[in-house]
Design a protein around this motif. Structure first.
Motif, PDB file in Angstrom:
ATOM      1  N   ASN A 141       0.838  -1.205   0.000  1.00  0.00           N
ATOM      2  CA  ASN A 141       0.000   0.000   0.000  1.00  0.00           C
ATOM      3  C   ASN A 141       0.873   1.256   0.000  1.00  0.00           C
ATOM      4  O   ASN A 141       1.836   1.356   0.761  1.00  0.00           O
ATOM      5  CB  ASN A 141      -0.900   0.017   1.241  1.00  0.00           C
ATOM      6  CG  ASN A 141      -2.136  -0.836   1.062  1.00  0.00           C
ATOM      7  OD1 ASN A 141      -2.308  -1.509   0.046  1.00  0.00           O
ATOM      8  ND2 ASN A 141      -3.017  -0.826   2.054  1.00  0.00           N
ATOM      9  N   GLY A 142       0.520   2.204  -0.861  1.00  0.00           N
ATOM     10  CA  GLY A 142       1.229   3.473  -0.909  1.00  0.00           C
ATOM     11  C   GLY A 142       2.402   3.509  -1.870  1.00  0.00           C
ATOM     12  O   GLY A 142       2.977   4.575  -2.098  1.00  0.00           O
ATOM     13  N   TRP A 143       2.747   2.365  -2.464  1.00  0.00           N
ATOM     14  CA  TRP A 143       3.869   2.325  -3.404  1.00  0.00           C
ATOM     15  C   TRP A 143       3.393   2.540  -4.839  1.00  0.00           C
ATOM     16  O   TRP A 143       2.428   1.925  -5.284  1.00  0.00           O
ATOM     17  CB  TRP A 143       4.596   0.989  -3.326  1.00  0.00           C
ATOM     18  CG  TRP A 143       5.528   0.879  -2.162  1.00  0.00           C
ATOM     19  CD1 TRP A 143       5.250   0.331  -0.934  1.00  0.00           C
ATOM     20  CD2 TRP A 143       6.875   1.338  -2.100  1.00  0.00           C
ATOM     21  NE1 TRP A 143       6.344   0.423  -0.115  1.00  0.00           N
ATOM     22  CE2 TRP A 143       7.366   1.039  -0.803  1.00  0.00           C
ATOM     23  CE3 TRP A 143       7.729   1.974  -3.006  1.00  0.00           C
ATOM     24  CZ2 TRP A 143       8.660   1.348  -0.401  1.00  0.00           C
ATOM     25  CZ3 TRP A 143       9.015   2.282  -2.600  1.00  0.00           C
ATOM     26  CH2 TRP A 143       9.478   1.978  -1.319  1.00  0.00           C
ATOM     27  N   ASP A 144       4.073   3.416  -5.549  1.00  0.00           N
ATOM     28  CA  ASP A 144       3.895   3.580  -6.991  1.00  0.00           C
ATOM     29  C   ASP A 144       5.103   2.924  -7.657  1.00  0.00           C
ATOM     30  O   ASP A 144       6.257   3.284  -7.375  1.00  0.00           O
ATOM     31  CB  ASP A 144       3.839   5.060  -7.377  1.00  0.00           C
ATOM     32  CG  ASP A 144       2.497   5.697  -7.034  1.00  0.00           C
ATOM     33  OD1 ASP A 144       1.607   4.975  -6.547  1.00  0.00           O
ATOM     34  OD2 ASP A 144       2.352   6.912  -7.249  1.00  0.00           O
ATOM     35  N   SER A 155      -1.592  -6.789  -6.721  1.00  0.00           N
ATOM     36  CA  SER A 155      -2.409  -7.599  -5.810  1.00  0.00           C
ATOM     37  C   SER A 155      -2.020  -7.379  -4.350  1.00  0.00           C
ATOM     38  O   SER A 155      -2.765  -7.738  -3.443  1.00  0.00           O
ATOM     39  CB  SER A 155      -2.288  -9.082  -6.156  1.00  0.00           C
ATOM     40  OG  SER A 155      -1.006  -9.587  -5.811  1.00  0.00           O
ATOM     41  N   GLN A 156      -0.842  -6.758  -4.121  1.00  0.00           N
ATOM     42  CA  GLN A 156      -0.418  -6.430  -2.762  1.00  0.00           C
ATOM     43  C   GLN A 156      -0.665  -4.954  -2.426  1.00  0.00           C
ATOM     44  O   GLN A 156      -0.173  -4.458  -1.408  1.00  0.00           O
ATOM     45  CB  GLN A 156       1.060  -6.775  -2.574  1.00  0.00           C
ATOM     46  CG  GLN A 156       1.336  -8.264  -2.461  1.00  0.00           C
ATOM     47  CD  GLN A 156       0.722  -8.877  -1.214  1.00  0.00           C
ATOM     48  OE1 GLN A 156       0.520  -8.212  -0.202  1.00  0.00           O
ATOM     49  NE2 GLN A 156       0.406 -10.156  -1.277  1.00  0.00           N
ATOM     50  N   GLY A 157      -1.390  -4.260  -3.283  1.00  0.00           N
ATOM     51  CA  GLY A 157      -1.802  -2.901  -2.972  1.00  0.00           C
ATOM     52  C   GLY A 157      -1.040  -1.803  -3.678  1.00  0.00           C
ATOM     53  O   GLY A 157      -1.355  -0.615  -3.507  1.00  0.00           O
ATOM     54  N   ALA A 158      -0.022  -2.150  -4.479  1.00  0.00           N
ATOM     55  CA  ALA A 158       0.733  -1.123  -5.195  1.00  0.00           C
ATOM     56  C   ALA A 158      -0.071  -0.590  -6.377  1.00  0.00           C
ATOM     57  O   ALA A 158      -0.933  -1.283  -6.925  1.00  0.00           O
ATOM     58  CB  ALA A 158       2.058  -1.690  -5.692  1.00  0.00           C
ATOM     59  N   ARG A 159       0.231   0.661  -6.754  1.00  0.00           N
ATOM     60  CA  ARG A 159      -0.260   1.181  -8.028  1.00  0.00           C
ATOM     61  C   ARG A 159       0.889   0.982  -9.022  1.00  0.00           C
ATOM     62  O   ARG A 159       1.981   1.510  -8.837  1.00  0.00           O
ATOM     63  CB  ARG A 159      -0.632   2.649  -7.937  1.00  0.00           C
ATOM     64  CG  ARG A 159      -1.036   3.225  -9.303  1.00  0.00           C
ATOM     65  CD  ARG A 159      -1.820   4.502  -9.170  1.00  0.00           C
ATOM     66  NE  ARG A 159      -1.228   5.435  -8.230  1.00  0.00           N
ATOM     67  CZ  ARG A 159      -1.838   6.541  -7.791  1.00  0.00           C
ATOM     68  NH1 ARG A 159      -3.066   6.821  -8.198  1.00  0.00           N
ATOM     69  NH2 ARG A 159      -1.231   7.350  -6.945  1.00  0.00           N
ATOM     70  N   VAL A 160       0.625   0.194 -10.059  1.00  0.00           N
ATOM     71  CA  VAL A 160       1.680  -0.211 -10.989  1.00  0.00           C
ATOM     72  C   VAL A 160       1.470   0.446 -12.341  1.00  0.00           C
ATOM     73  O   VAL A 160       0.391   0.332 -12.941  1.00  0.00           O
ATOM     74  CB  VAL A 160       1.708  -1.746 -11.164  1.00  0.00           C
ATOM     75  CG1 VAL A 160       2.802  -2.154 -12.153  1.00  0.00           C
ATOM     76  CG2 VAL A 160       1.937  -2.431  -9.819  1.00  0.00           C
TER      77      VAL A 160
END
Length: 306
Positions: A170-173, A193-198
């Motif tokens: 979460n919170g990672w781009d 799937s672990q919350g990153a924006r990719v």
């Protein structure tokens, strides 16, 4: 030329590879039966021959039987069918390219998903899983290079283990320069799937991968974007480059200070000055892909024995 003003650290994956090899050797030692990995080599490609020798050496060190079959392209399909039915063989890999066209895709689809240690059979994706209770449920096999990069990111500590599964990024781009079926796409799905924006970049442009809830179930979806490579690099805290072409070279001026950069492609897609701004730079994945391959072999063994 001025000397680079080093800010970050160059990180080499060999220590991680040794650590994973030790873990694999322990797991193999605890198995009731010896494992056999069969590999088919049907080309004169120098890279394939080198990879085969590295795989043979690693298997020997870990305690896995490695059977390399050298054959002609026209015999590959016949051998795959035989290996699919051979109960003494626990995993199958094929060195590509063979034909270098769509016939290679047909060969990938012939490998039994329960023995597909490379994760290249498209039916062995989460979308191809059946809920037939008479058969063990197949977890999707992650292609080796994507799995190796994921291992590096975990090793670098960006996953927050205090958070629940599905929220640890979460919170990672994260920018991934590659959207192939064997590297960029599965990696984008894993990280999202672990919350990153990719931000997934290829010759067709930028796609944004994010997880969302559909009827209460997390699902990774992609949406097109008008952003450029420069735009998404500037937004990202992690940059993974896996396209060996100068068009996709990452300009150091675009990178935020403190960013983690990982070079996966054979070409050097980051400038020598990258450590002036990056906190960590991993220049190669190396033999970590073989470690990922053998971890997949152990997963396949669980399915075959269940």
């Amino acid at each position: 030329m001025r000397a680079p003003q080093v800010f970050g650290t160059m990180i080499f994956p060999e220590d991680l590879t040794k650590e994973i090899h030790a873990q694999l050797a322990q797991r193999v030692q605890n198995l009731p039966n010896r494992l056999c990995l069969a590999a088919l080599l049907a080309s004169d490609d120098a890279g394939s021959h080198q990879y085969a020798e590295c795989t043979r050496e690693t298997c020997h060190n870990i305690g896995i039987d490695f059977c390399l079959v050298r054959l002609t392209p026209r015999n590959v399909a016949t051998y795959i069918k035989a290996l699919n039915d051979n109960q003494s063989v626990h995993g199958i890999m094929v060195y590509y390219p063979i034909f270098g066209d769509t016939r290679d895709d047909e060969i990938k689809s012939m490998v039994n998903p329960r023995k597909d240690v490379e994760g290249l059979n498209r039916s062995h994706s989460s979308h191809g899983v059946t809920e037939d209770r008479a058969q063990p449920r197949l977890a999707p096999t992650v292609p080796c290079t994507a799995k190796a990069v994921e291992s590096i990111l975990q090793w670098l500590g960006i996953y927050d283990r205090t958070l629940a599964e599905g929220k640890r990024l979460n919170g990672w781009d994260i920018c991934i320069i590659n959207r192939s079926d064997v590297v960029g796409l599965p990696l984008a799905q894993l990280l999202a799937s672990q919350g990153a924006r990719v931000y997934s970049v290829d010759i067709l442009g930028v796609q944004i991968y994010q997880a969302s809830l559909t009827s209460g179930v997390p699902e990774v979806r992609s949406t097109p974007s008008e952003w450029t490579l420069q735009d998404v690099v500037k937004r990202s805290g992690v940059i993974i480059s896996a396209v060996p072409h100068p068009t996709f070279k990452v300009d150091t001026k675009w990178i935020q200070r403190g960013t983690i950069c990982i070079n996966v492609a054979s070409a050097k897609n980051f400038d020598a000055e990258v450590l002036e701004v990056a906190s960590k730079f991993v220049p190669r994945v190396g033999n970590l892909t073989i470690a990922a391959l053998l971890d997949n072999l152990l997963q396949c063994t669980k399915v075959l024995s269940s």
